[in-house]
Design a protein around this motif. Structure first.
Motif, mmCIF file in Angstrom:
data_model
loop_
_atom_site.group_PDB
_atom_site.id
_atom_site.type_symbol
_atom_site.label_atom_id
_atom_site.label_comp_id
_atom_site.label_asym_id
_atom_site.label_seq_id
_atom_site.Cartn_x
_atom_site.Cartn_y
_atom_site.Cartn_z
ATOM 1 N N GLY A 108 0.820 -1.193 0.000
ATOM 2 C CA GLY A 108 0.000 0.000 0.000
ATOM 3 C C GLY A 108 0.863 1.256 0.000
ATOM 4 O O GLY A 108 2.089 1.199 0.025
ATOM 5 N N ARG A 109 0.228 2.404 -0.005
ATOM 6 C CA ARG A 109 0.940 3.682 -0.016
ATOM 7 C C ARG A 109 0.375 4.595 1.059
ATOM 8 O O ARG A 109 -0.820 4.564 1.364
ATOM 9 C CB ARG A 109 0.793 4.366 -1.381
ATOM 10 N N ILE A 110 1.249 5.411 1.632
ATOM 11 C CA ILE A 110 0.821 6.393 2.610
ATOM 12 C C ILE A 110 1.542 7.699 2.323
ATOM 13 O O ILE A 110 2.747 7.715 2.041
ATOM 14 C CB ILE A 110 1.095 5.919 4.052
ATOM 15 N N THR A 111 0.802 8.797 2.343
ATOM 16 C CA THR A 111 1.386 10.108 2.062
ATOM 17 C C THR A 111 1.944 10.719 3.346
ATOM 18 O O THR A 111 1.661 10.266 4.460
ATOM 19 C CB THR A 111 0.336 11.047 1.460
ATOM 20 N N HIS A 112 2.710 11.764 3.169
ATOM 21 C CA HIS A 112 3.279 12.478 4.308
ATOM 22 C C HIS A 112 2.173 13.040 5.198
ATOM 23 O O HIS A 112 2.265 12.989 6.431
ATOM 24 C CB HIS A 112 4.184 13.606 3.813
ATOM 25 N N ALA A 113 1.128 13.557 4.562
ATOM 26 C CA ALA A 113 0.016 14.132 5.333
ATOM 27 C C ALA A 113 -0.718 13.054 6.119
ATOM 28 O O ALA A 113 -1.093 13.253 7.280
ATOM 29 C CB ALA A 113 -0.950 14.856 4.392
ATOM 30 N N GLU A 114 -0.936 11.899 5.489
ATOM 31 C CA GLU A 114 -1.642 10.806 6.172
ATOM 32 C C GLU A 114 -0.830 10.272 7.347
ATOM 33 O O GLU A 114 -1.401 9.816 8.346
ATOM 34 C CB GLU A 114 -1.931 9.672 5.190
ATOM 35 N N ALA A 115 0.505 10.299 7.232
ATOM 36 C CA ALA A 115 1.357 9.798 8.301
ATOM 37 C C ALA A 115 1.358 10.711 9.514
ATOM 38 O O ALA A 115 1.824 10.311 10.589
ATOM 39 C CB ALA A 115 2.789 9.629 7.785
ATOM 40 N N ASP B 53 6.083 4.640 1.859
ATOM 41 C CA ASP B 53 5.808 6.069 1.958
ATOM 42 C C ASP B 53 5.987 6.745 0.605
ATOM 43 O O ASP B 53 6.197 6.083 -0.417
ATOM 44 C CB ASP B 53 6.692 6.708 3.032
ATOM 45 N N GLU B 54 5.922 8.070 0.599
ATOM 46 C CA GLU B 54 6.007 8.813 -0.672
ATOM 47 C C GLU B 54 7.345 8.630 -1.366
ATOM 48 O O GLU B 54 7.447 8.764 -2.585
ATOM 49 C CB GLU B 54 5.757 10.301 -0.401
ATOM 50 N N VAL C 161 7.541 1.026 5.135
ATOM 51 C CA VAL C 161 7.208 1.362 6.520
ATOM 52 C C VAL C 161 7.517 0.120 7.351
ATOM 53 O O VAL C 161 6.721 -0.815 7.426
ATOM 54 C CB VAL C 161 5.734 1.785 6.664
ATOM 55 N N ALA C 162 8.698 0.110 7.924
ATOM 56 C CA ALA C 162 9.188 -1.086 8.610
ATOM 57 C C ALA C 162 10.075 -0.679 9.773
ATOM 58 O O ALA C 162 10.538 0.466 9.865
ATOM 59 C CB ALA C 162 9.970 -1.975 7.643
ATOM 60 N N THR C 163 10.309 -1.622 10.664
ATOM 61 C CA THR C 163 11.243 -1.425 11.772
ATOM 62 C C THR C 163 12.632 -1.812 11.304
ATOM 63 O O THR C 163 12.840 -2.919 10.807
ATOM 64 C CB THR C 163 10.849 -2.292 12.972
ATOM 65 N N ARG C 164 13.583 -0.905 11.463
ATOM 66 C CA ARG C 164 14.961 -1.179 11.061
ATOM 67 C C ARG C 164 15.818 -1.431 12.288
ATOM 68 O O ARG C 164 15.657 -0.773 13.311
ATOM 69 C CB ARG C 164 15.522 -0.002 10.261
ATOM 70 N N ALA C 165 16.723 -2.384 12.167
ATOM 71 C CA ALA C 165 17.583 -2.711 13.307
ATOM 72 C C ALA C 165 18.800 -3.475 12.805
ATOM 73 O O ALA C 165 18.788 -4.062 11.718
ATOM 74 C CB ALA C 165 16.828 -3.555 14.333
ATOM 75 N N TYR C 166 19.871 -3.420 13.606
ATOM 76 C CA TYR C 166 21.041 -4.250 13.349
ATOM 77 C C TYR C 166 20.848 -5.592 14.049
ATOM 78 O O TYR C 166 20.516 -5.633 15.241
ATOM 79 C CB TYR C 166 22.309 -3.583 13.883
#
Length: 478
Positions: free
Chosen positions: A54-61, A292-293, A298-303
Motif C-alpha cells: 500500500g501507499r501512505i502520504t506524508h500528510a496521512e502519516a 511512503d512517498e 514502513v518497517a522497523t529497522r535494526a542491526y
C-alpha cells in the motif's frame, strides 16, 4: 591386510552415502514442496494485484491517532542504544497521542540514565523500574510495564486504544503509528515488516538476516495474511487492540498463570505466542506492507547479530520457543491452513538435522575423492529413484536460490541479491548449530532448569550507525 581394511572402509562410506542421500533427498523434496506451495500462493497474489504494498502520504502519516497508543519497550543493559531509540522516535513521530513506556531494572543504572537523558522531560515517555534485579525474562519485564499501564489508565481515567511492541535497538518509521492505527480499525493485531540493516563489518553473518527477512516479510507473511491464518508477532513494529491485550491477560489470569499479564514469562518467544493467541481468541490479524512517498518500506529497522556465536544464540532461542515450547504450549490446530503454518513454523529442528546430514555427505564425498587419488575406488550404484530425487533436489535448490536472489535484490539491490545466494551455506551452518543448541536447552528445561532472558547484545543503532561502519549507515539514511 591394510588394503582390505581400506576397501572395507570405502565400501562402508559408500553404503552410508547412499542411505544419507535417500534420507536427505526425501526430506529436502518435502521441504521444497512446502516452500513451493507458498511460492505458488504468492505468485497468484502478485498476478491478481493482492501482493502489492500500500501507499501512505506524508500528510496521512501525520494525522492524529484514533485513540491514545501505548508503545512498550523492555530494556536490560541497553545503555548503548536505548537513548537513540527514544530520541529518534520522539523526533519522527509527529503525533502527541502516544506514551512510550520503557521498562528498566533497578540494578541497571546505565540504561536508566541513558533513557532519562534521551527523554529530556518529554511527557510522552514513562519509565517503569522493575524492582526485581535483572535480568528476569523479557515477558516479565513487559508484564511489569503492562501493570504500570493499567495503573495509569485508572489514575488518569483514560483507556489506551492500542498497545505497540518494540525492542530497545529499533529504529522506527515516521508513518508507523498512523499505519498501525489505521490497521487496528479493522483488526485486533497488526504486524509491520522488519528490515535488518546491512553491516559492512559483517557481510556474511549480519547479511543473512537481510536475506531471510526480505523473503519472509515480502512473501511468507503476505501469504499468511491472504489465507487468513494466525499471524505470529515479531515483537517489534506490531500493534494490538487494547481490548485484545486485556482479553489475553484475563485468559492467563483465569488459567492461574503466575506472570499476571498478557505475556508468558516462561516462554522464550512470548511475542510469537501472543500473536497466535489473537486468532484463538476470535480476533483478526493483519500483516501490512506499506511504502511512503519516497518508496521506502514502513518497517522497523535494526542491526541484527554480527557474530556467529551471537547469531546462533539468538536463533536457538527462536527455535526453542517456537518449535519446542510452541508444540508444548500451543498444541496443534485442526484447521488445514493453521496446521500447515504450524508445521512450517516448527520445522527448525528437522531442518537442522537434514542440513547436518547434507554436510556429512559433503565430507564423505571429500574423503572418497582423496581415496580415488590414492587408488581406492568403489563403484556407486544408485537406484533410479535416488537419481530422480537428486535431480529434484537440484531443481528445488535452484528455485529457492532464485527466489532468495529476487527478494533480496528487490529490497537491497542486485549486489546484495548475488550475496544472498552465496550466503546460503552460512545460513545453513547457523541453522544447524542453532538447532543443536535449542535441543540442548529444551532438554535442560524438561529437567527443571528455568528459562532466562539470554538477550542479544547491541553495539550500535541504525539512526547513527555502528562505530566501525558509520559512513555506511549514514548513506543508508539518506
Amino acid at each position: 591386510m591394510p588394503g582390505q581394511v581400506l576397501e572395507y572402509v570405502a565400501l562402508s562410506l559408500q553404503v552410508a552415502k547412499h542411505e544419507l542421500l535417500l534420507f536427505t533427498g526425501f526430506w529436502f523434496i518435502l521441504g521444497a514442496s512446502d516452500d513451493f506451495g507458498v511460492d505458488l500462493c504468492w505468485i497468484w497474489l502478485r498476478l491478481t494485484g493482492r501482493a502489492r504494498a500500500g501507499r501512505i502520504t506524508h500528510a496521512e502519516a501525520s494525522v492524529p491517532l484514533a485513540g491514545h497508543a501505548a508503545v512498550v519497550i523492555a530494556a536490560w543493559r541497553e545503555a548503548a542504544v536505548i537513548g537513540h531509540t527514544i530520541s529518534h522516535a520522539l523526533s519522527v513521530w509527529r503525533q502527541d497521542d502516544f506514551t512510550l513506556y520503557l521498562g528498566c531494572y533497578c540494578n541497571d543504572p546505565e540504561t536508566i540514565a541513558a533513557a532519562m537523558a534521551a527523554a529530556g522531560g518529554d511527557p510522552r515517555v514513562r519509565l517503569v523500574i522493575n524492582e526485581s534485579p535483572g535480568p528476569t525474562t523479557k515477558a516479565d519485564c513487559l508484564n511489569r510495564i503492562y501493570a504500570a499501564l493499567c495503573r495509569d489508565e485508572q489514575r488518569y481515567a483514560r483507556r489506551y486504544s492500542s498497545v505497540i511492541l518494540h525492542d530497545a535497538e529499533d529504529m522506527v518509521h515516521p508513518a508507523e503509528l498512523a499505519v498501525i492505527d489505521a490497521g487496528l480499525a479493522r483488526a485486533d493485531f497488526v504486524q509491520l515488516p522488519v528490515r535488518p540493516e546491512l553491516q559492512r563489518a559483517s557481510p556474511w553473518i549480519g547479511g543473512h538476516y537481510a536475506d531471510e527477512f526480505a523473503e519472509a516479510h515480502a512473501k511468507v507473511m503476505v501469504v499468511r495474511d491472504a489465507l487468513g491464518a494466525a499471524m505470529p508477532a515479531a515483537g517489534v513494529g506490531c500493534g494490538f487492540s487494547r481490548e485484545m491485550v486485556a482479553r489475553i491477560a484475563r485468559l492467563r489470569g483465569a488459567a492461574g498463570r503466575r506472570e499476571g499479564g498478557p505475556f508468558a514469562a516462561e516462554c522464550l518467544t512470548e511475542d510469537y505466542e501472543l500473536g497466535l493467541l489473537v486468532r484463538r481468541e476470535g480476533g483478526r490479524s493483519r500483516f501490512l506492507r506499506v511504502r511512503d512517498e519516497k518508496g521506502e518500506l514502513v518497517a522497523t529497522r535494526a542491526y541484527f547479530p554480527a557474530t556467529l556465536d551471537a547469531s546462533v544464540r539468538q536463533k536457538s532461542r527462536w527455535i526453542h520457543g517456537i518449535a519446542f515450547q510452541g508444540w508444548d504450549r500451543m498444541g496443534w490446530s485442526r484447521g488445514p491452513t493453521e496446521l500447515w503454518m504450524a508445521l512450517r513454523d516448527r520445522r527448525g529442528p528437522l531442518t537442522a538435522i537434514v542440513l547436518a546430514c547434507a554436510y556429512v555427505l559433503l565430507m564423505i564425498e571429500a574423503v572418497q575423492s582423496l581415496g580415488t587419488v590414492a587408488g581406492i575406488r568403489v563403484q556407486f550404484t544408485g537406484s533410479p529413484l535416488l537419481y530422480g530425487l537428486l535431480r529434484l533436489c537440484l531443481a528445488g535448490f535452484l528455485w529457492r536460490a532464485a527466489f532468495r536472489f529476487a527478494f533480496t535484490t528487490r529490497e537491497y539491490g542486485i549486489l546484495e541479491g548475488l550475496g544472498a545466494v552465496m550466503r546460503i551455506p552460512v545460513a545453513n551452518v547457523i541453522a544447524i548449530l542453532a538447532g543443536r543448541r535449542a535441543l540442548t536447552s529444551y532438554v535442560r528445561s524438561l529437567q527443571g532448569q528455568a528459562v532466562r532472558w539470554e538477550k542479544t547484545e547491541h553495539a550500535g543503532h541504525p539512526a547513527l550507525g555502528l562505530p566501525s561502519m558509520g559512513e555506511t549507515a549514514r548513506g543508508l539514511m539518506r
